[in-house]
Design a protein around this motif. Sequence first.
Motif: not given
Length: 305
Positions: A75-94, A100-109
């Motif tokens: 769900a978070a990754v799909l949100f990130g993809v939609a946000a990246a396409l909506w921003l249209a700032r290029g692949g590096a930003v996308g 940033g939307a989907g990954r997590f810090n396993t160590f802190v978990a």
Amino acid sequence: MLTTALAIAPVFLLICTGYALRRGGIPSEEFWNLNDRLVYFVLMPALFFVRISEADLSGEGLLRFAGTLYAGFFAAVLFGVAAALWLARGGAVGTSVIQGAGRFNTFVALAVAEALHGAEGLQLAVLGAALLVPVVNLTVVSLFAVFLPRPGGRPIRGALLSLGTNPLILSILAAIGFNAAGLAPIPVLSGTLSVLGQAALPIMLLCVGASLRLRGLTADAAPVALAALGKLAVFPLAILAAASAFGLAPLPAAVALVYGALPTGVAAYTLSRQLGGDAPLMATMITVQTLLAFAAMPVWLTLAG
């Protein structure tokens, strides 16, 4: 909420301590670089192997736990993809927004789960990492190939090859094999790895703090805000919805929500540098989300209760 905040406060205090020590040059810059490698190649694989090889990997509860975690992540990754396409700032930003939307810090978990729920919480958090780490890495690398296609695909092939030699993934696979064969615990070896695993949590939290960069952070606010929204709102909301839909037991649901409420992981910065993403933007996202998680995590975990 105050009780939850006090329970996880030592986790974030250790992160702050790691930041302060590195900025103060204590003991040295080289020490922190080597410490990262110690955690990545020795301590974390030892913790993963011991916990997974001796865990109960059967039963419907594990399937529900896995389904809840995957629902939140995708769900978070799909949100990130939609946000990246909506921003249209290029692949590096996308790709940075997606990570940033989907990954997590396993160590802190792992540290938060143990602080809140003891050894049983840590065990579930390790199982969660075993379920998520391979899927997360394959998904993110595949999306890099879509958003930042390269002639010949050499960087992508290199990233996939690194996944095949990732010590965390290798330790997970080895632990599953020993578990399935009924060979764990292994005399002497399991005891040695257990001692190493006990050292993992405090050292890795110091390393998380040491990796943060507060000075010289400059980035467009929109990608940072959207990534934080995906990670600290969409991800935990999806976890709550999936846990309710699957009828997940309270403790696994609470541990799953820990993953949902985490800041994005430091590994996202490394992958951005390796595959041509926007690494400075990724560094800003990691730092901002780590700071925001101080406030957001107690709220989400209290809602779970």
